[in-house]
Design an enzyme around this catalytic site. Structure first.
Site, PDB file in Angstrom:
ATOM      1  N   GLY A  53       0.780  -1.229   0.000  1.00 26.29           N
ATOM      2  CA  GLY A  53       0.000   0.000   0.000  1.00 26.29           C
ATOM      3  C   GLY A  53       0.812   1.281   0.000  1.00 26.29           C
ATOM      4  O   GLY A  53       0.339   2.311   0.478  1.00 26.29           O
ATOM      5  N   ASN A  60      -6.225   2.253 -12.907  1.00 28.61           N
ATOM      6  CA  ASN A  60      -5.194   1.375 -12.331  1.00 28.61           C
ATOM      7  C   ASN A  60      -3.832   1.962 -12.675  1.00 28.61           C
ATOM      8  O   ASN A  60      -3.689   2.690 -13.652  1.00 28.61           O
ATOM      9  CB  ASN A  60      -5.319  -0.028 -12.944  1.00 28.61           C
ATOM     10  CG  ASN A  60      -4.288  -0.991 -12.386  1.00 28.61           C
ATOM     11  OD1 ASN A  60      -4.059  -1.060 -11.184  1.00 28.61           O
ATOM     12  ND2 ASN A  60      -3.631  -1.748 -13.262  1.00 28.61           N
ATOM     13  N   ASN A  97       1.496   3.119  -2.586  1.00 36.22           N
ATOM     14  CA  ASN A  97       0.769   4.093  -3.420  1.00 36.22           C
ATOM     15  C   ASN A  97      -0.413   4.674  -2.654  1.00 36.22           C
ATOM     16  O   ASN A  97      -0.675   5.877  -2.722  1.00 36.22           O
ATOM     17  CB  ASN A  97       0.288   3.433  -4.717  1.00 36.22           C
ATOM     18  CG  ASN A  97       1.369   3.407  -5.776  1.00 36.22           C
ATOM     19  OD1 ASN A  97       1.671   4.422  -6.395  1.00 36.22           O
ATOM     20  ND2 ASN A  97       1.980   2.237  -5.971  1.00 36.22           N
ATOM     21  N   GLU A 153       5.866   6.285  -9.259  1.00 33.31           N
ATOM     22  CA  GLU A 153       4.432   6.057  -9.025  1.00 33.31           C
ATOM     23  C   GLU A 153       3.910   6.958  -7.911  1.00 33.31           C
ATOM     24  O   GLU A 153       2.795   7.470  -7.984  1.00 33.31           O
ATOM     25  CB  GLU A 153       4.177   4.593  -8.640  1.00 33.31           C
ATOM     26  CG  GLU A 153       4.397   3.620  -9.775  1.00 33.31           C
ATOM     27  CD  GLU A 153       4.062   2.183  -9.372  1.00 33.31           C
ATOM     28  OE1 GLU A 153       3.076   1.980  -8.649  1.00 33.31           O
ATOM     29  OE2 GLU A 153       4.789   1.271  -9.790  1.00 33.31           O
ATOM     30  N   HIS A 204       0.094   0.743 -13.578  1.00 26.14           N
ATOM     31  CA  HIS A 204       0.893  -0.414 -13.966  1.00 26.14           C
ATOM     32  C   HIS A 204       2.360   0.021 -14.029  1.00 26.14           C
ATOM     33  O   HIS A 204       2.666   1.093 -14.573  1.00 26.14           O
ATOM     34  CB  HIS A 204       0.434  -0.927 -15.339  1.00 26.14           C
ATOM     35  CG  HIS A 204       1.137  -2.173 -15.758  1.00 26.14           C
ATOM     36  ND1 HIS A 204       0.814  -3.412 -15.252  1.00 26.14           N
ATOM     37  CD2 HIS A 204       2.162  -2.374 -16.625  1.00 26.14           C
ATOM     38  CE1 HIS A 204       1.613  -4.321 -15.777  1.00 26.14           C
ATOM     39  NE2 HIS A 204       2.441  -3.716 -16.613  1.00 26.14           N
ATOM     40  N   LYS A 226      -6.721  -8.614  -7.755  1.00 24.09           N
ATOM     41  CA  LYS A 226      -7.904  -9.345  -8.234  1.00 24.09           C
ATOM     42  C   LYS A 226      -8.572  -8.575  -9.359  1.00 24.09           C
ATOM     43  O   LYS A 226      -8.430  -7.356  -9.455  1.00 24.09           O
ATOM     44  CB  LYS A 226      -8.902  -9.533  -7.083  1.00 24.09           C
ATOM     45  CG  LYS A 226      -8.347 -10.320  -5.913  1.00 24.09           C
ATOM     46  CD  LYS A 226      -8.210 -11.774  -6.272  1.00 24.09           C
ATOM     47  CE  LYS A 226      -7.574 -12.567  -5.151  1.00 24.09           C
ATOM     48  NZ  LYS A 226      -7.314 -13.960  -5.532  1.00 24.09           N
TER      49      LYS A 226
HETATM   50  C1  GRF Z   1       2.810  -0.998  -7.842  1.00 25.25           C
HETATM   51  O1  GRF Z   1       4.036  -1.291  -8.441  1.00 25.25           O
HETATM   52  C2  GRF Z   1       1.754  -0.819  -8.896  1.00 25.25           C
HETATM   53  O2  GRF Z   1       2.259  -0.350 -10.108  1.00 25.25           O
HETATM   54  C3  GRF Z   1       1.226  -2.207  -9.092  1.00 25.25           C
HETATM   55  O3  GRF Z   1       1.255  -2.779  -7.810  1.00 25.25           O
HETATM   56  C4  GRF Z   1       2.283  -2.177  -7.034  1.00 25.25           C
HETATM   57  C5  GRF Z   1       1.671  -1.753  -5.731  1.00 25.25           C
HETATM   58  O4  GRF Z   1       2.626  -1.339  -4.804  1.00 25.25           O
HETATM   59  N1  GRF Z   1      -0.090  -2.192  -9.692  1.00 25.25           N
HETATM   60  P1  GRF Z   1       2.175  -0.748  -3.395  1.00 25.25           P
HETATM   61  O5  GRF Z   1       1.317  -1.795  -2.699  1.00 25.25           O
HETATM   62  O6  GRF Z   1       1.393   0.502  -3.649  1.00 25.25           O
HETATM   63  O7  GRF Z   1       3.446  -0.489  -2.647  1.00 25.25           O
END
Ligand code: GRF
Length: 216
Positions: free
Chosen positions: A19, A114, A21, A186, A116, A98
């Site tokens: 988590g 989303n 992000n 990100e 990626h 999921k």
């Molecule tokens: C990130 O690398 C995102 O691009 C991918 O899943 C990862 C999530 O990382 N979809 P976090 O749980 O936010 O640290």
């Protein structure tokens, strides 16, 4: 949560893992940098780091998974119900492992994004998650990787692209060093794109996305 926040643009964030992000989004909502509030965090993993972050910010958490709802259709309806109960404007997938069901995809069509960790359409699709993505990028000899924010549809990583940003791939990169560089990006890029949604800067016409301004 204050009553003033109820007028803000409302995010429903899905996350399965650490988590980081989500944490970046929560921090920027709290500071006002993103004029939005995370109204609920949903995870299929009740022990996720994402839930810990949500609790630290007093954001409601809801655990919904094949354990809580063994019937996929019932799970789909439960997810859609929670989003509706929390009056979610934008569904933000942040490391959610999921697929969402048809009911949720239809109810929030054009309002689910989303992130990626590569430059789609390359290095996406089934099985392309976590270290697999960065291993494939390095194996390909690509000189650039990056992040992609895209709308979510029935297929993995194939909805219309909202925005992308690049990072260099260095000659001595390992999947781990590249993953770290991408993840750092990100944490600024996803909040910047979410801000664009929250401030009405994103138009979608005939499946083509137009940003009024580039994320900064
Ligand atoms: C990130 O690398 C995102 O691009 C991918 O899943 C990862 C999530 O990382 N979809 P976090 O749980 O936010 O640290």
């Amino acid at each position: 949560m204050t009553s003033a926040s109820s007028d803000l643009y409302r995010l429903g964030v899905f996350a399965s893992g650490g988590g980081s992000n989500l944490h970046a989004i929560l921090t920027r909502c709290q500071s006002g940098e993103i004029p939005a509030v995370v109204s609920v965090v949903i995870s299929n993993n009740s022990g996720s780091g994402a839930f810990e972050h949500a609790r630290a910010f007093d954001v409601p958490t809801v655990h919904l998974s094949g354990r809580t709802h063994p019937d996929p259709e019932a799970l789909d309806y439960a997810i859609e119900g929670v989003l509706s109960e929390h009056c979610v404007d934008l569904v933000v997938l942040a490391g959610y492992m999921k697929k969402l069901g048809t009911q949720t995809l239809q109810a929030y069509s054009g309002r689910i994004i989303n992130i990626h960790p590569a430059l789609l359409p390359a290095f996406g699709g089934k099985g392309m998650y976590g270290a697999h993505v960065h291993e494939a990028v390095i194996r390909s000899g690509a000189r650039e990787s990056g992040v992609t924010v895209h709308f979510v549809n029935e297929e993995y990583d194939s909805g219309p692209i909202v925005a992308q940003e690049t990072v260099p791939v260095r000659a001595d990169d390992t999947p781990a060093t590249l993953a770290e560089r991408v993840l750092q990006l990100e944490h600024t890029f996803y909040p910047a794109v979410i801000k664009q949604f929250a401030t009405g800067q994103v138009d979608v016409q005939d499946g083509t996305v137009r940003l009024h301004r580039q994320p900064s």
